[in-house]
Design an enzyme around this catalytic site. Structure first.
Site, PDB file in Angstrom:
ATOM      1  N   HIS A   1       1.730   2.461  -3.374  1.00 27.42           N
ATOM      2  CA  HIS A   1       0.728   3.365  -3.960  1.00 27.42           C
ATOM      3  C   HIS A   1       0.899   4.773  -3.371  1.00 27.42           C
ATOM      4  O   HIS A   1       0.853   5.768  -4.100  1.00 27.42           O
ATOM      5  CB  HIS A   1      -0.695   2.882  -3.640  1.00 27.42           C
ATOM      6  CG  HIS A   1      -1.101   1.627  -4.344  1.00 27.42           C
ATOM      7  ND1 HIS A   1      -0.869   1.418  -5.677  1.00 27.42           N
ATOM      8  CD2 HIS A   1      -1.739   0.512  -3.894  1.00 27.42           C
ATOM      9  CE1 HIS A   1      -1.351   0.226  -6.025  1.00 27.42           C
ATOM     10  NE2 HIS A   1      -1.872  -0.342  -4.950  1.00 27.42           N
TER      11      HIS A   1
ATOM     12  N   GLU B   1       0.831  -1.209   0.000  1.00 29.34           N
ATOM     13  CA  GLU B   1       0.000   0.000   0.000  1.00 29.34           C
ATOM     14  C   GLU B   1       0.868   1.263   0.000  1.00 29.34           C
ATOM     15  O   GLU B   1       0.529   2.266  -0.628  1.00 29.34           O
ATOM     16  CB  GLU B   1      -0.941   0.003   1.209  1.00 29.34           C
ATOM     17  CG  GLU B   1      -1.939  -1.130   1.207  1.00 29.34           C
ATOM     18  CD  GLU B   1      -2.736  -1.263  -0.081  1.00 29.34           C
ATOM     19  OE1 GLU B   1      -3.083  -2.385  -0.457  1.00 29.34           O
ATOM     20  OE2 GLU B   1      -2.984  -0.249  -0.765  1.00 29.34           O
TER      21      GLU B   1
ATOM     22  N   HIS C   1      -0.210  -0.654  -9.902  1.00 28.81           N
ATOM     23  CA  HIS C   1       0.001  -2.095  -9.881  1.00 28.81           C
ATOM     24  C   HIS C   1       0.942  -2.542 -10.989  1.00 28.81           C
ATOM     25  O   HIS C   1       0.942  -1.985 -12.083  1.00 28.81           O
ATOM     26  CB  HIS C   1      -1.340  -2.832  -9.996  1.00 28.81           C
ATOM     27  CG  HIS C   1      -2.079  -2.870  -8.700  1.00 28.81           C
ATOM     28  ND1 HIS C   1      -3.447  -3.002  -8.605  1.00 28.81           N
ATOM     29  CD2 HIS C   1      -1.628  -2.788  -7.418  1.00 28.81           C
ATOM     30  CE1 HIS C   1      -3.799  -3.010  -7.337  1.00 28.81           C
ATOM     31  NE2 HIS C   1      -2.722  -2.866  -6.597  1.00 28.81           N
TER      32      HIS C   1
END
Lengths: 82, 370
Positions: free
Chosen positions: B121, B118, B127
């Protein structure tokens, strides 16, 4: 109420999965023949299969279902958010 | 990367954990989150600082179902977590589904792996299609011991932020591909020594020498070839009553019976009874006459009662004060034929524990047929 068949359940789950992770506007029902503003089920399924390195069949085969069942991050796989 | 390649344009990014999960202690959550950020700060010129401020850059929380960001969680399994790309407001925030079973092991959802994903991100990574990458969208447990960012993720984040200038060259994947240590080097320092089944095992880097009976000679092996998962042994001791051997590496320890790790291991040093300030054990030796194990950390030692399976009260004690003649530090310790041996640097002391008296001093390498 009649219960839905396993196949219908899979299709419904797949539609939700593709809408959540491979589309920004949502994915149409696989049986839909009406033109809509939603992304096509088959085309989006192909995108998903390509992303995960699966055989791109556009069919909801067992390998594709297995990938869809894995625990994962909630972020969209096709997103390029600014 | 996201469109427009958003990233943090500052040297220090702050984070705040506003809602914890009851699945783990707050201390473990804090240290795991810090460890996940460190994967990135080790390789890019960005530092992460935990903060109690409302205005922290990255807000982290564990919540179930609808939690106010129009992306409700879906109960156990399915979506484990999500995070936002760098930016103001929600930017960079990371949310973890409270309905998952958060762990530090292979069970349930491993918080370190999910948090590290996470935070990718939160730093600007989308991704990856590379199945070996941390940023691959589906969760798969991998061993988190000595985990470093896979190449795809490292290249991605370094393309955004650059390379941290003070990092060391990337370690070789095969740490034990270095030449094996020379057993007859007069300066040989042992990492650990223990008996196992009447034989002596001397550990150094990724290798060990096994010294059998008089006629068996000395053989060298890679640690990984016998005890998978152990890279280097900091300390080791044999519990003859339970027919097990305990290995310490970093802030974890394993219990093996033969080549098989017992269920539930590795465990953290705190599970052994050490305070959280102890992150590495230098040496350990089981004193069979009293069924206690002495454990050495820097200039102090603990006594562990094997019968009660807990640390004795009154410890730690200073080595030089309560084990006179041993010195201030112990690198390796073992029991052989009724005597204890405390090794420090390339030398060791043969010791009579009941009398608290040093008997002889000898060189380490003399044990290895040199």
């Amino acid at each position: 109420m009649p219960t839905s068949s396993p196949r219908q359940e899979n299709l419904s789950k797949a539609q939700n999965y593709l809408s959540q992770f491979f589309s920004e506007v949502g994915v149409a029902s696989p049986s839909s023949v009406v033109r809509s503003s939603l992304d096509s089920f088959n085309d989006t399924l192909k995108k998903m299969q390509e992303f995960f390195g699966l055989e791109v069949t556009g069919q909801l085969d067992s390998n594709t279902l297995e990938v869809m069942a894995r625990p994962r991050c909630g972020f969209n796989d096709m997103a390029r958010y600014g | 990367h996201f469109d427009g390649r958003p990233k943090w344009n500052k040297a220090v990014v702050t984070y705040r954990i506003t809602d914890y999960t009851p699945d783990m202690s707050q201390r473990d959550i804090n240290s795991t989150i810090a460890k996940a950020f460190k994967l990135y700060s080790d390789i890019i010129p960005l530092d992460f600082q935990q903060s109690d401020s409302e205005t922290a850059d990255i807000m982290i929380k564990f919540k179930s179902g609808d939690h106010g960001d129009f992306a409700p969680f879906d109960g156990q399994n399915g979506v484990l977590a999500h995070a936002f790309s760098p930016g103001e407001g929600n930017g960079g925030d990371a949310h973890f589904d409270e309905d998952e079973n958060w762990t530090l092991t292979s069970e349930g959802a491993n918080l370190f792996l999910v948090a590290a994903h996470e935070f990718g991100h939160a730093l600007g990574l989308v991704h990856s299609q590379d199945e070996t990458a941390l940023m691959f969208p589906t969760y798969k447990y991998v061993n988190t011991d000595r985990y470093t960012l896979p190449d795809d993720d490292r290249e991605g984040v370094q393309a955004l932020y650059g390379v941290r200038s003070d990092i060391l060259p990337k370690p070789q994947p095969e740490a034990t591909s270095e030449p094996p240590p020379d057993r007859c080097n007069r300066d040989l320092v042992f990492d650990a020594v223990t008996t196992i089944g009447g034989k002596l095992f001397f550990f150094k880097d990724g290798y060990f020498w096994r010294k059998g009976g008089r006629w068996e000679g000395i053989t060298r092996h890679k640690i990984q070839s016998v005890w998978p998962g152990i890279h280097k042994v900091d300390a080791a001791y044999e519990n003859k009553n339970r027919n097990t051997v305990i290995f310490f590496e970093g802030n974890q320890y394993w219990q093996f019976r033969g080549k098989t790790v017992l269920p539930g291991y590795p465990k953290r040093l705190s599970d052994f009874g050490f305070p959280s300030s102890v992150t590495k054990v230098d040496a350990a030796v089981h004193v069979s006459t009293i069924s206690k194990t002495l454990l050495f950390v820097n200039n102090k030692y603990w006594s562990y009662n094997e019968g009660r399976r807990r640390m004795d009260r009154g410890y730690p004690k200073f080595i030089h004060r309560h084990l006179p003649g041993v010195g201030h530090r112990v690198d390796a310790a073992f029991e052989n034929r009724g005597h204890l041996y405390f090794s420090s640097g390339s030398r060791q002391t043969e010791y009579h524990y009941q009398r608290r008296r040093a008997l002889h001093t000898l060189m380490n390498y003399l044990w290895l047929g040199c």
